[in-house]
Design an enzyme around this catalytic site. Structure first.
Site, PDB file in Angstrom:
ATOM      1  CG  HIS A   1      38.414  35.410  40.332  1.00  0.00           C
ATOM      2  ND1 HIS A   1      39.266  36.133  39.550  1.00  0.00           N
ATOM      3  CD2 HIS A   1      37.228  35.395  39.666  1.00  0.00           C
ATOM      4  CE1 HIS A   1      38.634  36.520  38.445  1.00  0.00           C
ATOM      5  NE2 HIS A   1      37.400  36.097  38.493  1.00  0.00           N
TER       6      HIS A   1
ATOM      7  CD  GLU B   1      35.194  46.670  39.465  1.00  0.00           C
ATOM      8  OE1 GLU B   1      35.798  47.486  38.739  1.00  0.00           O
ATOM      9  OE2 GLU B   1      34.817  45.552  39.050  1.00  0.00           O
TER      10      GLU B   1
END
Ligand SMILES: Cc1ncc(C[n+]2csc(CCOP(=O)(O)OP(=O)(O)O)c2C)c(N)n1
Ligand SMILES: Cc1ncc(C[n+]2csc(CCOP(=O)(O)OP(=O)(O)O)c2C)c(N)n1
Ligand SMILES: [Mg+2]
Ligand SMILES: [Mg+2]
Lengths: 320, 351, 320, 351
Positions: free
Chosen positions: C129, C60
């Protein structure tokens, strides 16, 4: 009792706790041989050995991540991040792991970790050396955030943090490191986490500040009948002290050196707007840095809140 | 002066059983017959657990689930080598490790049903909670190894992760720290050749993952990850190295993800079925079965018994899991921190 | 005009802008061959090629960091982070670089970058999530933060973000991806950044929400004479729309799914407490998640604000 | 089956001049006499800049400053090989790179005096602002290389950083990305053997930094970083590889930090003066001078002229820098973003 500055007070707290509790282990960049770039850990490696004062490679996420594993397996690590601006690289470890380990393992593993880091402006240093981004870390349930305002509170809060069963981010206002000397008891004492301190009593207006801005606020507010709260713990907030003072004075000014928008001042003001609105006589004002990045030294003074700005806010709220 | 060779490095690859289950005898690890059979039972249990999880998920009785089928040898073989005091830092696809170490089966299901309580490892098992955030748990193993050494405990810290995780910064920072401090740590990569839809060839240009160890000055080895005996052997070696002060090891288990990435994924979108077919022939369970049958330790009847036993265990676990009362909202608070702030206390009362 | 859901609307915006502007390049984990784990980028790699829709390794910080370099050198990258919970690892790149590049180079290099990421709860997914940690990113001067509330705003805001000269964090409320269908014009249109939308007019109380909570708020507030503001851009805030509504109604409730403390609601409440206090008739209430970590699915409903909680807050402020 | 060798790797080390300035002739790069002399001038300029900066800082005319003395060969030699269109991503200790590329000297000082405006690279120079956050700029080079390839521009992206930076996650993620996409990128590590007080031996257990390239399947080489001709040669080779589609290279320049880490540091606290003394004998400038003198391209008189010229340049730059009016507070806003929010507009007015 000795007159110590904040660097010495923190060093003393670390040394005493390391003496008392052999689970306390320091790690970070340059904390050992060099004694830390601000000398906060000076002499500790000589005294306690390289196993307890570990110089690490240059890897903030790795340092905090390793400290989490140490904390989970019986140590009480104190990880130093050299400047708060470099803690952004460890944000994932703090947000994803340190603050959640107790929850994710449903109490089987805990994370009694202290992350120490110099923070705040006013020292004419390079980029990222003067960040005051405390608010990021106050939005992480499970992580405590603490800021001493002088040598006395530094020692007491650090000892409390070192004994806390959960992770604590301990922010050291760099500008104050050597600015203030105070009586700091040699004896063991703690300043409890989660408790603000009324630095000065007053009745006309409540002013809340922390760290380096407390010093500036105390000076600026001298001519006012202000009750000044030294926040000390930024998360969790001492709602009682804040609300009861505002209920008394009916006016509130919050001072912080972080940019205004979404700074911690917002949470304090919002809390008051929810829970003490009927006591308020006028607007809740925040004296903060503007919504720009902390500039390099040439513009530093134009960025940080000044005594004049604090006074202007006080004058403004006192109009009501 | 001039151009000279500064250093030369070699990366080894270890395999014990070939695809037909024929062993390279001198490399056979020292395992008793019971242990060999136990490896087989555990692999069957792991697969049974896994296939049942997929079925439960389809029925809405579990949440999103990441299957392990095909990776049983890598997981069981490595975990079987561990001591109970070793500290295990799993990613999210190592249920075979949990089962091998004796993690309560119902709790594993409970976690995948969306209940954190399933992640509280029982006392005596040093297993960190499953880490969904890829790679971010690897530094924790480093810290656990530091703690073990500092406290003069024998434990080795073992991090499990996938091929995708090797691209993360935390992998790098952790392995480098482990190398610098020569820690009793073990990094076990399940190279199942996929990170969701990204094949390992697009994950890194390195021809093996094992060679990443060279960057940290630590031992690195690739093993046939579908060969439970090779995995076991490499793990044992690495553990011995760690316990004797020889520092960390990175083990790449070359295996294959036979199913979708998770139940929320559809691998048909990005990989051809032929690739999967080819790997079916390398199935880790049948390979061990051929070996054990060849040695007359196993036959069809015994294999059937093992399966029956596994199914019984799983049936019981599912039943136990589904009998667990749901968590109360107060739970969210009680494990946030030991000393809640005032606001949290109030919120807990309202919850 | 087609009835589209939000996934389709975003996909359409991306496709149209890629068609119009060949500097637009997508990158991220699984955005190419797989079309993204939510299928938001479905078909784009087939259509525009692997040079423009790049599947990346799992990294990321590297993805956002590379996107910064791409943006500085003439591209208009759209980096996808698979879930907001994994953006924490890219926090350093966003805080240290994306939001500062213009300033650090004094305008020589800029960073017209869009980081897209699904966010928010209610989808029964694994840990990390379902984060809704938008507030972290609103405290970064130089970074815009945008949240659509439906397919129409998703397309228009995304096109605006793709044409903005500075970095934009584009948060896609996962729960809404396929929940709402709306008329979405095929034509080019933008919804301007920095402008909130009055989703429903009313006069008794102002309610501010965004993303997935807007949908819930609209339902919960049906029986009330509430003016409902769909914030759309979280940073910079549309102060005018907020303040003029509050000045009209005299009452304010803010709804968000992030934990209460230091959530974006705090900034809104604080702004009102500073600038519209005299119009307020009662407390400013925030309906938010409690100060705990987002739990796994079994406790998800106990965590997210409910219609009942929103109604209770409305009843409470309407008492004044 | 069995244990086999999966792969073997070699790391090369390159040097052209020995400590006495004697060249390994076949390795001499193709540089004209003018170019060789220019290298010398630039190294002298860099050192003069540096020593003046230290003096200015002591007088309070600059802020905290990180000296480059001892690293001139690594900086000048590599930058000299670049094209003006190449994209440079410096850390904070590469002023020799700036000077070689023709960065205005007064602006460099201006930056170190605490004024962001000094970091606005003039048009025609693709130099990113100095990055104080160690290693976090390396991914930007990856993106710049992607952009160059996508836009069919010839430029190579070049990131500079220190030995300490190789421990950061961003180093890893960036080099891995560069490898996967086989990008026209160059990663130049100034291994000056210290990261503040941490020696490189405690930074990593790898015996060289160059071997870290193996983790990414890219080219890696160590060069004598005090040998400007070796650095130049290695950089040229890497640039050619990059431009011809051969992918990225990691170059480790082995050099030494001769001064304190910065003016805020006191290296005497953590390293013995003898180590520094030993490295004085390897001084990159005298080494090149011996080589050039040996070839009769330089003599004492000419060396003195070069110094005089450098001092004149620096004098003028300091004067120019100190004549720049201070920035106005509005500056802080004008470069935050193109379109300020309402609140920022109001704050700007008050500032
Ligand atoms: C930091 C992070 N980024 C993205 C994701 C989403 N995600 C979940 S699993 C996965 C792929 C992981 O691949 P690998 O490491 O090979 O493990 P495997 O799934 O193959 O076991 C991705 C991208 C995540 N969970 N964490
Ligand atoms: C991310 C980060 N962590 C810590 C620091 C503080 N710091 C500044 S320079 C430095 C050492 C850098 O070492 P190296 O990469 O070898 O570069 P050198 O200083 O030797 O040029 C440190 C720790 C920083 N600037 N950035
Ligand atoms: Mg994988
Ligand atoms: Mg160095």
């Amino acid at each position: 009792m000795a007159q110590l500055n904040m660097v010495q007070a923190i060093n003393l707290a670390l040394a005493q706790e390391m003496e008392r509790d052999d689970r306390v282990v320091l790690l970070g960049e340059d904390v050992g041989r060099d004694g830390g770039v601000f000398r906060v850990t000076e002499g500790l490696q000589e005294r306690f050995g390289a196993e307890r004062v570990m110089d690490t490679p240059l890897a903030e996420s790795g340092i905090v991540g390793a400290a989490i594993g140490m904390a989970a397996f019986g140590l009480r690590p104190v990880a130093e991040i050299q400047f708060l601006g470099f803690a952004y690289a460890a944000f994932d470890q703090l947000a994803t792991h340190a603050s959640r380990l107790r929850g994710r393992s449903r109490g089987r593993f805990t994370c009694p970790l202290v992350v120490r880091t110099p923070y705040g402006g006013g020292i004419r240093a390079p980029e990222l050396h003067e960040e005051s981004s405390e608010a990021f870390f106050c939005h992480l349930p499970g992580l405590k955030v603490v800021v001493p305002s002088g040598p006395y509170s530094a020692k007491g809060l650090l000892l409390a943090a070192l004994r806390d069963p959960d992770p604590v981010l301990f922010l050291e206002p760099t500008r104050l490191y050597r600015m203030i000397r105070e009586e700091v008891p040699e004896e063991d004492y703690t300043v409890p986490l989660g408790t603000a301190r009324v630095a000065r009593e007053g009745s006309g207006v409540t002013v809340i500040a922390w760290g380096s801005m407390l010093e500036r606020t105390l000076k600026a507010a001298k001519p006012y009948d202000a009750e000044i709260i030294d926040l000390l713990t930024l998360n969790p907030l001492d709602l009682e002290t804040i609300l009861s003072s505002v209920r008394k004075t009916g006016r509130l000014v919050i001072v912080h050196e972080a940019p205004l928008t979404c700074g911690l001042g917002a949470e304090i003001a919002a809390t008051v707007a929810a829970e003490a609105i009927l006591s308020l006589r006028g607007p809740v004002l925040r004296v903060a840095a503007p919504d720009v990045v902390m500039p390099l030294p040439k513009l530093e003074d134009a960025y940080l809140p000044t005594a004049e700005q604090i006074q202007a806010a006080l004058d403004e709220v006192l109009k009501y | 002066m001039a151009e000279e060779t500064l250093a030369t490095f070699t990366i080894r690859r270890l395999a014990v059983l070939d695809e037909h289950g024929v062993a390279d005898e001198p490399l056979l690890p020292a395992l008793s017959e019971e242990e060999l059979l136990r490896l087989h039972e555990l692999m069957v249990l792991a697969r049974t657990f896994d296939q049942r999880a997929l079925a439960l998920q389809r029925e809405g009785r579990l949440g999103t689930y990441p299957p392990i089928t095909g990776q049983e040898a890598a997981q069981v073989g490595s975990a079987f080598a561990l001591d109970p005091t070793d500290r295990v830092f799993p990613s999210f696809r190592e249920m075979g490790v949990h089962l091998t170490l004796g993690y309560p089966v119902d709790r594993l299901y409970q976690y995948w049903a969306g209940d954190e309580r399933g992640q509280r490892a029982p006392e005596g098992l040093e297993i960190f909670p499953v880490c969904v955030s890829v790679g971010s748990h690897i530094p924790h193993a480093v810290g656990a190894a530091i703690a073990a050494r500092y406290r003069k405990e024998e434990a080795v810290a073992v991090a499990y992760f996938g091929d995708g995780a090797t691209s993360k910064g935390d992998f790098h920072e952790a392995l480098n720290l482990a190398g610098v401090f020569r820690l009793p740590a073990l990094f076990i990569c399940q190279n199942n050749q996929w990170a969701i839809s990204v094949p390992v060839k697009e994950q890194t240009a390195a021809v093996s993952l094992a060679q990443k160890a060279l960057a940290y000055g630590i031992e690195g080895v690739q093993v046939d990850g579908n060969d439970v005996l090779a995995v076991y052997r490499a793990t044992r070696e690495a553990l011995e190295r760690a316990r004797s002060g020889g520092g960390p090891t990175f083990i790449e288990c070359l295996t294959y993800r036979m199913e979708d990435h998770t139940t929320a994924d559809d691998a048909a979108r990005y990989r051809p079925p032929e690739a999967v077919e080819a790997w079916k022939r390398k199935d880790p369970i049948s390979r061990l079965e051929r070996f054990l049958t060849g040695r007359e330790l196993l036959d069809d009847g015994k294999i059937a018994d093992v399966h029956t036993q596994a199914v019984a265990t799983i049936d019981a676990a599912v039943k136990a899991m589904e009998a667990i009362p749901p968590p109360s909202p107060a739970e969210m608070f009680d494990y946030t921190c030991a000393n809640l702030g005032r606001r949290q206390v109030a919120q807990r009362q309202e919850a």
